[in-house]
Design an enzyme around this catalytic site. Structure first.
Site, PDB file in Angstrom:
ATOM      1  N   TRP A 190      -0.744  -6.641  -5.185  1.00  0.00           N
ATOM      2  CA  TRP A 190      -0.409  -5.204  -4.557  1.00  0.00           C
ATOM      3  C   TRP A 190      -1.342  -4.418  -5.005  1.00  0.00           C
ATOM      4  O   TRP A 190      -1.948  -4.627  -5.997  1.00  0.00           O
ATOM      5  CB  TRP A 190       1.017  -4.726  -5.284  1.00  0.00           C
ATOM      6  CG  TRP A 190       1.110  -3.157  -4.995  1.00  0.00           C
ATOM      7  CD1 TRP A 190       1.427  -2.774  -3.695  1.00  0.00           C
ATOM      8  CD2 TRP A 190       0.708  -1.958  -6.044  1.00  0.00           C
ATOM      9  NE1 TRP A 190       1.454  -1.386  -3.795  1.00  0.00           N
ATOM     10  CE2 TRP A 190       0.853  -0.871  -5.233  1.00  0.00           C
ATOM     11  CE3 TRP A 190       0.223  -2.091  -7.122  1.00  0.00           C
ATOM     12  CZ2 TRP A 190       0.593   0.250  -5.578  1.00  0.00           C
ATOM     13  CZ3 TRP A 190       0.089  -0.784  -7.712  1.00  0.00           C
ATOM     14  CH2 TRP A 190       0.253   0.288  -6.774  1.00  0.00           C
ATOM     15  N   GLU A 231       2.318  -7.548  -1.062  1.00  0.00           N
ATOM     16  CA  GLU A 231       3.205  -6.333  -1.067  1.00  0.00           C
ATOM     17  C   GLU A 231       2.879  -5.038  -0.407  1.00  0.00           C
ATOM     18  O   GLU A 231       1.916  -4.538  -0.761  1.00  0.00           O
ATOM     19  CB  GLU A 231       3.684  -6.135  -2.605  1.00  0.00           C
ATOM     20  CG  GLU A 231       4.650  -4.852  -2.767  1.00  0.00           C
ATOM     21  CD  GLU A 231       4.923  -4.845  -4.335  1.00  0.00           C
ATOM     22  OE1 GLU A 231       4.513  -5.373  -5.293  1.00  0.00           O
ATOM     23  OE2 GLU A 231       5.965  -3.741  -4.566  1.00  0.00           O
ATOM     24  N   LYS A 233       3.274  -1.135   1.054  1.00  0.00           N
ATOM     25  CA  LYS A 233       3.980   0.025   0.630  1.00  0.00           C
ATOM     26  C   LYS A 233       3.629   1.155   1.620  1.00  0.00           C
ATOM     27  O   LYS A 233       2.564   1.164   2.404  1.00  0.00           O
ATOM     28  CB  LYS A 233       3.025   0.442  -0.741  1.00  0.00           C
ATOM     29  CG  LYS A 233       3.831   1.569  -1.380  1.00  0.00           C
ATOM     30  CD  LYS A 233       3.187   1.739  -3.061  1.00  0.00           C
ATOM     31  CE  LYS A 233       3.869   2.809  -3.741  1.00  0.00           C
ATOM     32  NZ  LYS A 233       3.215   2.867  -4.980  1.00  0.00           N
ATOM     33  N   ASP A 264       9.654  -4.647  -1.393  1.00  0.00           N
ATOM     34  CA  ASP A 264       9.704  -3.690  -2.437  1.00  0.00           C
ATOM     35  C   ASP A 264      11.098  -2.568  -1.954  1.00  0.00           C
ATOM     36  O   ASP A 264      10.615  -1.929  -0.865  1.00  0.00           O
ATOM     37  CB  ASP A 264       8.629  -3.051  -3.181  1.00  0.00           C
ATOM     38  CG  ASP A 264       9.122  -2.447  -4.356  1.00  0.00           C
ATOM     39  OD1 ASP A 264       9.916  -1.054  -4.212  1.00  0.00           O
ATOM     40  OD2 ASP A 264       8.435  -2.310  -5.389  1.00  0.00           O
ATOM     41  N   HIS A 267       9.715   0.872  -1.100  1.00  0.00           N
ATOM     42  CA  HIS A 267       8.248   1.248  -0.307  1.00  0.00           C
ATOM     43  C   HIS A 267       8.606   1.343   1.227  1.00  0.00           C
ATOM     44  O   HIS A 267       7.671   1.012   2.040  1.00  0.00           O
ATOM     45  CB  HIS A 267       7.646  -0.166  -0.508  1.00  0.00           C
ATOM     46  CG  HIS A 267       6.964  -0.213  -1.867  1.00  0.00           C
ATOM     47  ND1 HIS A 267       5.942  -0.850  -2.432  1.00  0.00           N
ATOM     48  CD2 HIS A 267       7.350   0.488  -3.191  1.00  0.00           C
ATOM     49  CE1 HIS A 267       5.833  -0.814  -3.643  1.00  0.00           C
ATOM     50  NE2 HIS A 267       6.383   0.185  -4.008  1.00  0.00           N
ATOM     51  N   HIS A 291      11.173  -7.097  -4.491  1.00  0.00           N
ATOM     52  CA  HIS A 291      11.034  -6.340  -5.700  1.00  0.00           C
ATOM     53  C   HIS A 291      12.220  -5.562  -5.643  1.00  0.00           C
ATOM     54  O   HIS A 291      12.238  -4.431  -4.943  1.00  0.00           O
ATOM     55  CB  HIS A 291       9.698  -5.466  -5.706  1.00  0.00           C
ATOM     56  CG  HIS A 291       8.658  -6.068  -6.321  1.00  0.00           C
ATOM     57  ND1 HIS A 291       7.393  -5.637  -6.565  1.00  0.00           N
ATOM     58  CD2 HIS A 291       8.584  -7.420  -6.788  1.00  0.00           C
ATOM     59  CE1 HIS A 291       6.624  -6.556  -7.237  1.00  0.00           C
ATOM     60  NE2 HIS A 291       7.199  -7.386  -7.445  1.00  0.00           N
ATOM     61  N   ASP A 299       9.596   6.768  -4.091  1.00  0.00           N
ATOM     62  CA  ASP A 299       9.474   5.495  -4.779  1.00  0.00           C
ATOM     63  C   ASP A 299       9.387   5.722  -6.388  1.00  0.00           C
ATOM     64  O   ASP A 299       8.599   5.306  -6.957  1.00  0.00           O
ATOM     65  CB  ASP A 299       7.972   4.892  -4.125  1.00  0.00           C
ATOM     66  CG  ASP A 299       7.968   3.436  -4.901  1.00  0.00           C
ATOM     67  OD1 ASP A 299       8.772   2.594  -5.147  1.00  0.00           O
ATOM     68  OD2 ASP A 299       6.683   3.164  -5.176  1.00  0.00           O
ATOM     69  N   ASP A 301      11.240   4.161  -8.760  1.00  0.00           N
ATOM     70  CA  ASP A 301      11.437   3.063  -9.579  1.00  0.00           C
ATOM     71  C   ASP A 301      12.560   3.227 -10.705  1.00  0.00           C
ATOM     72  O   ASP A 301      12.154   3.086 -11.670  1.00  0.00           O
ATOM     73  CB  ASP A 301      10.143   2.374 -10.145  1.00  0.00           C
ATOM     74  CG  ASP A 301       9.165   1.986  -9.129  1.00  0.00           C
ATOM     75  OD1 ASP A 301       9.481   0.847  -8.680  1.00  0.00           O
ATOM     76  OD2 ASP A 301       8.164   2.393  -8.693  1.00  0.00           O
ATOM     77  N   ASP A 331      11.642  -4.335  -9.833  1.00  0.00           N
ATOM     78  CA  ASP A 331      10.602  -3.466 -10.269  1.00  0.00           C
ATOM     79  C   ASP A 331      10.943  -2.094 -10.381  1.00  0.00           C
ATOM     80  O   ASP A 331      11.145  -1.446  -9.526  1.00  0.00           O
ATOM     81  CB  ASP A 331       9.715  -3.573  -8.985  1.00  0.00           C
ATOM     82  CG  ASP A 331       8.430  -2.816  -9.315  1.00  0.00           C
ATOM     83  OD1 ASP A 331       8.114  -2.484 -10.404  1.00  0.00           O
ATOM     84  OD2 ASP A 331       7.385  -2.916  -8.109  1.00  0.00           O
TER      85      ASP A 331
HETATM   86  C1  RNT Z   1       3.846  -0.302  -6.815  1.00  0.00           C
HETATM   87  C2  RNT Z   1       4.360  -1.594  -6.783  1.00  0.00           C
HETATM   88  C3  RNT Z   1       4.217  -2.974  -7.567  1.00  0.00           C
HETATM   89  C4  RNT Z   1       4.157  -2.356  -8.948  1.00  0.00           C
HETATM   90  C5  RNT Z   1       3.905  -3.302 -10.133  1.00  0.00           C
HETATM   91  C6  RNT Z   1       3.728  -2.746 -11.440  1.00  0.00           C
HETATM   92  O1  RNT Z   1       4.429   0.604  -6.188  1.00  0.00           O
HETATM   93  O2  RNT Z   1       5.802  -1.604  -6.609  1.00  0.00           O
HETATM   94  O3  RNT Z   1       4.829  -3.873  -7.521  1.00  0.00           O
HETATM   95  O4  RNT Z   1       5.238  -1.556  -9.446  1.00  0.00           O
HETATM   96  O5  RNT Z   1       2.871  -4.101  -9.823  1.00  0.00           O
HETATM   97 ZN    ZN Z   2       6.795  -3.576  -6.403  1.00  0.00          ZN
END
Ligand code: RNT
Ligand code: ZN
Length: 423
Positions: A190, A231, A233, A264, A267, A291, A299, A301, A331
């Site tokens: 990523w 990955e 985004k 993810d 994302h 993720h 986003d 998390d 994640d």
């Molecule tokens: C960032 C991505 C990625 C990170 C990690 C820490 O938006 O989701 O996966 O969260 O690599």
């Molecule tokens: Zn991620």
């Protein structure tokens, strides 16, 4: 735990088992299938995505951790100890997902493009000791060479080469991890690359990214040791207007190169769900990485809760028998609550959702769908929501020798008192 406690769980389970068998669901089989699915725990929940490279490097790349709860892991040994606590509270055998910045170099300055498996040997030894698999990620942020906001898509060839070298080195680390643990390591790339404001040229950075990735992946590595993932985004803090590695870019890349694509949950646009994408992508991809996260308005998390989307993700995997083709990673990072509890809550929720999906009378529901009895389909889906799933979950924990109900929290409070509060 007291006999009484166990007895009440066993009694509730016996009733639940009987109730589920009325709808042709075998609860024992559901548990057997769930226990086979490993979840890859992300190391970065334990120390706010800090890593152990240097003391002065701030988190960057458009991701952010908020909160200042005491007890953060300050050393790899502390992080491993915390992880052992978390694993002891999770039914089943799980994995660890490590970021490159969690290297251990005995005080030596090793730049990201110089990493070798040796810098992760303590993690590897520990994983072997714990009998868990490892996954890996190059860290393309929190480094002076990512200050411009660009890494693999940079127009500065020096910067670009540095990150290419880092990703190549990361795949070697991944392969060593896979070989040592006897289970393939998923190495996930990523990058934060993007622009805060509207760019003129959206194409060239993507061409550069494609070229960088092709150079990174040039060397074939035995898939029994390492699997590559990319990955995508939608946006990050400071890359609101343009992200080079967008969904379309990486989907095309993963499909055309036959590598894994990482979905993810945070994302995409807020109403866009990854659960809906899984069955589309599996037409083109042999395997995928998830993720699992929870975005709140963006986003962000947040810790994964047992919400509609996590149920839906698990249902997609279980209903379609995709569990063997999917690497489930987590994640999220929350520093406003006890970090060990955050890990435990989020991971237990992912496992709960998988168990719940295995308790669905899928065959019967599909039959209704085939017969176009959509009224019954909706009615039964809603009825299923109040089946005694909690009793099966409690028994699942008991059977796997981990604390059932909220007893895991008591253990965390003890750990907080004995260990975390002394840091
Ligand atoms: C960032 C991505 C990625 C990170 C990690 C820490 O938006 O989701 O996966 O969260 O690599
Ligand atoms: Zn991620």
């Amino acid at each position: 735990m007291s006999n009484q406690h166990n007895q009440s769980i066993e009694q509730a389970y016996a009733l639940a088992k009987a109730r589920f068998s009325e709808i042709d669901v075998d609860t024992d089989e559901a548990m057997t299938k769930t226990v086979e699915i490993p979840i890859s725990l992300h190391c970065w929940q334990g120390d706010d995505v800090g890593g152990f490279e240097s003391d002065d490097q701030k988190l960057s790349g458009g991701i952010a951790v908020t909160g200042n709860y005491p007890g953060k892991a300050r050393t790899p040994d502390e992080l491993r100890k915390d992880l052992e606590k978390v694993y002891s509270l999770l039914p089943g055998k799980h994995r660890l997902n490590l970021h490159a910045c969690y290297m251990e170099t005995n005080g030596q300055k090793i730049d990201r493009n110089e990493i070798t498996p040796e810098h992760y040997s303590r993690w590897i030894d520990w994983a072997k000791d714990q009998n868990i698999g490892l996954d890996f990620n190059p860290t393309c942020f929190a480094h002076p060479n990512s200050d411009s906001g660009f890494t693999l898509a940079s127009n500065d060839s020096g910067i670009r080469n540095f990150w290419i070298e880092h990703c190549i080195a990361s795949r070697e680390v991944g392969a060593a991890m896979g070989q040592a643990t006897g289970s393939p390591c998923v190495t996930n790339i990523w990058i934060p690359d993007g622009y805060k404001d509207t760019p003129i040229d959206r194409f060239s950075p993507r061409q550069r990214l494609m070229d960088s990735l092709d150079r990174i992946l040039e060397k074939k590595i035995n898939p029994a040791f390492n699997l590559d993932a990319v990955e995508s985004k939608l946006f990050g803090i400071g890359s609101e207007s343009y992200v080079v590695g967008s969904h379309e870019f990486y989907m095309g890349y993963a499909v055309s190169r036959g590598i894994l694509y990482c979905l993810d949950a945070g994302h995409y646009h807020p109403t866009e769900m990854i659960s809906e994408k899984i069955s589309a992508l599996f037409n083109y991809l042999p395997e995928m990485l998830l993720h699992v996260s929870r975005g709140v308005r963006w986003d962000s998390d947040h810790v994964v809760t047992l919400n509609d989307e996590i149920y839906a993700i698990a249902q997609e995997l279980v209903r379609n028998d995709f569990t063997k083709r999917t690497h489930i990673g987590l994640d999220f990072f929350d520093a406003s609550i006890n970090r060990i509890a955050a890990w435990t809550i989020g991971t237990r929720n992912m496992i709960k959702a998988l168990l719940a999906a295995h308790l669905e009378p899928t065959k019967n529901l599909i039959e209704l769908e085939k017969q176009s009895d959509l009224t019954s389909r909706l009615a039964l889906l809603e009825e299923n929501k109040t089946l005694p799933f909690g009793a099966v979950w409690d028994y699942y924990c008991l059977k796997n020798n981990v604390p059932a109900r909220d007893n895991w929290l008591t253990e965390i409070k003890i750990y907080e008192n004995d260990v975390l509060s002394k840091r």
